[in-house]
Design a protein around this motif. Sequence first.
Motif, PDB file in Angstrom:
ATOM      1  N   PRO B   6       0.831  -1.217   0.000  1.00  0.00           N
ATOM      2  CA  PRO B   6       0.000   0.000   0.000  1.00  0.00           C
ATOM      3  C   PRO B   6       0.866   1.268   0.000  1.00  0.00           C
ATOM      4  O   PRO B   6       1.992   1.241   0.490  1.00  0.00           O
ATOM      5  CB  PRO B   6      -0.780  -0.100   1.326  1.00  0.00           C
ATOM      6  CG  PRO B   6      -0.605  -1.495   1.810  1.00  0.00           C
ATOM      7  CD  PRO B   6       0.651  -2.024   1.207  1.00  0.00           C
ATOM      8  N   PRO B   7       0.351   2.347  -0.543  1.00  0.00           N
ATOM      9  CA  PRO B   7       1.110   3.600  -0.533  1.00  0.00           C
ATOM     10  C   PRO B   7       1.167   4.213   0.867  1.00  0.00           C
ATOM     11  O   PRO B   7       0.265   4.008   1.673  1.00  0.00           O
ATOM     12  CB  PRO B   7       0.308   4.506  -1.471  1.00  0.00           C
ATOM     13  CG  PRO B   7      -1.098   3.991  -1.383  1.00  0.00           C
ATOM     14  CD  PRO B   7      -0.985   2.508  -1.152  1.00  0.00           C
ATOM     15  N   ILE B   8       2.235   4.951   1.120  1.00  0.00           N
ATOM     16  CA  ILE B   8       2.407   5.611   2.423  1.00  0.00           C
ATOM     17  C   ILE B   8       1.993   7.079   2.343  1.00  0.00           C
ATOM     18  O   ILE B   8       1.476   7.635   3.297  1.00  0.00           O
ATOM     19  CB  ILE B   8       3.880   5.505   2.872  1.00  0.00           C
ATOM     20  CG1 ILE B   8       4.221   4.038   3.158  1.00  0.00           C
ATOM     21  CG2 ILE B   8       4.155   6.367   4.108  1.00  0.00           C
ATOM     22  CD1 ILE B   8       5.702   3.766   3.256  1.00  0.00           C
ATOM     23  N   GLY B  54      -4.211   2.884   2.920  1.00  0.00           N
ATOM     24  CA  GLY B  54      -2.949   2.739   3.662  1.00  0.00           C
ATOM     25  C   GLY B  54      -2.109   3.992   3.695  1.00  0.00           C
ATOM     26  O   GLY B  54      -1.031   4.007   4.289  1.00  0.00           O
ATOM     27  N   VAL B  55      -2.574   5.073   3.055  1.00  0.00           N
ATOM     28  CA  VAL B  55      -1.824   6.331   3.092  1.00  0.00           C
ATOM     29  C   VAL B  55      -1.809   6.851   4.524  1.00  0.00           C
ATOM     30  O   VAL B  55      -2.833   6.840   5.218  1.00  0.00           O
ATOM     31  CB  VAL B  55      -2.449   7.371   2.134  1.00  0.00           C
ATOM     32  CG1 VAL B  55      -1.874   8.761   2.378  1.00  0.00           C
ATOM     33  CG2 VAL B  55      -2.237   6.948   0.681  1.00  0.00           C
ATOM     34  N   LEU B  56      -0.635   7.289   4.974  1.00  0.00           N
ATOM     35  CA  LEU B  56      -0.490   7.864   6.314  1.00  0.00           C
ATOM     36  C   LEU B  56      -0.237   9.368   6.242  1.00  0.00           C
ATOM     37  O   LEU B  56      -0.700  10.125   7.086  1.00  0.00           O
ATOM     38  CB  LEU B  56       0.687   7.200   7.043  1.00  0.00           C
ATOM     39  CG  LEU B  56       0.542   5.689   7.294  1.00  0.00           C
ATOM     40  CD1 LEU B  56       1.871   5.097   7.775  1.00  0.00           C
ATOM     41  CD2 LEU B  56      -0.557   5.426   8.319  1.00  0.00           C
ATOM     42  N   GLN B  57       0.544   9.770   5.245  1.00  0.00           N
ATOM     43  CA  GLN B  57       0.973  11.151   5.132  1.00  0.00           C
ATOM     44  C   GLN B  57       0.275  11.819   3.955  1.00  0.00           C
ATOM     45  O   GLN B  57       0.378  11.347   2.818  1.00  0.00           O
ATOM     46  CB  GLN B  57       2.491  11.204   4.878  1.00  0.00           C
ATOM     47  CG  GLN B  57       3.337  10.808   6.067  1.00  0.00           C
ATOM     48  CD  GLN B  57       3.528  11.955   7.044  1.00  0.00           C
ATOM     49  OE1 GLN B  57       3.267  13.114   6.723  1.00  0.00           O
ATOM     50  NE2 GLN B  57       3.992  11.635   8.243  1.00  0.00           N
TER      51      GLN B  57
END
Lengths: 90, 369
Positions: B6-8, B54-57
């Motif tokens: 997943p991408p961050i 799943g992106v956090l930032q």
Amino acid sequence: MERDAVPYLPRGVRLHFDAVRDAWVLLAPERAISLDPVGHAVLSEIDGTRSFGAIADALAAAYDASPDQIESDAAGFLRALRDRRFLEVR
Amino acid sequence: MTDPRPPIAMLAELTHRCPLSCPYCSNPLELARQEAELDTETWAGVFAQAAALGVLQLHLSGGEPASRRDLEPLVRAAREAGLYTNLITSGIGLTERRLAALDAAGLDHVQLSLQGTDADMADRIGGYRGGFDRKMQVARWIGDIGFPLTLNAVPHRQNLHQLPRAIEMAVEMGARRIEVATVQFHGWALRNRDAMMPTREQAREADAIVAEARARLKGTLVIDYVPADYHSDYPKKCMGGWGSTGLVVAPDGAVMPCHAASSIPHLSFDNVRDTTLERTWYHGSAFNAYRGTDWMQEPCASCERKRVDFGGCRCQAMAIVGDPAATDPVCIKSPHRAALTAQADAHAAANAPLVHRTAPGKPVPDPVD
């Protein structure tokens, strides 16, 4: 880190449970640091009021580990965070 | 190919509008008009999808994101989705009141751009008179509120001598971090190589300034450094590897693997208006075009560094070699490296007026070369 130093997470740095990856991360400016269970345990103890010594003792008791070993591991971990300005000390 | 993780991070280009007109703007030459921009509700939906993916930032950028009147509700929506919110701004368009509203909305961090360390330089590069003084005022308000601050300096031939002062200013402002991102030649900057290409000596000088400051300011100021890449031996690990860690959503909703990807003509981009972010990330043709290593040619295919830098930057290979699957010509193993070195030296020795970016909907000036 001195035993009487009080570590704290500065504004803009926070623990976050990443539900997609089923793991704890430390979110900081433009960074996300994956935490292993030890890292998460150490950061969970940091509340901005207790000293590093008290935190290390609590962890040693909770994990039935040698206080010296815990103190040295935790100090190394926190120093690395401090160098990146993800942790402050007062 | 193994399944992508997943991408961050997600870069949300909220608008291409900007009061400044920096000649190295990373926006494409074809700028999206205001009428084409996603509305508040659509962005909020995209943020929720990003978090679920799943992106956090989340990096809120532009253009100038403060040119969006709904920036505050957008930040609130992003925080409600669980994202870490980073505002990438020139400061122009922010008032004390708006910053307080952004604080209340939960904004986590501010990245403030620095075009120069004095008004003469900064306003000339930014193409906006009074911009520097305004920015300094905004920096004080940011400090008063206590937002964590990163200063973003873009050194190039004309302002590289100001780098030590830029680092000093970051410390004075209480910034925890400075990004020293030497100009990268994509988009508008590609038009400005004769005006902005640093000399090789300047590139080495910048390396030394950064190394010295990092040692001296350890624990006070973190310095993230993007060296002058035409003068490096190996290419940058662009985007951490294509389609591996991050995605970009353009003002009109196009979803891209990097902000310059529209410079690769054969790619077509999904749009958040038509399909989900998840589908785009895992199955979109643009994301799979250069993911992993299967697409590589020689010398990348057999190179021991192929998972270190993933062949460098696809957009740079396109811009300079004309083939987006070629080795980034910056790499010393590229057959085009010698030509690039000669080209870099020629650009560095040249002299040309700055070509400032235009406003969305305005004609793009013809290239000088």
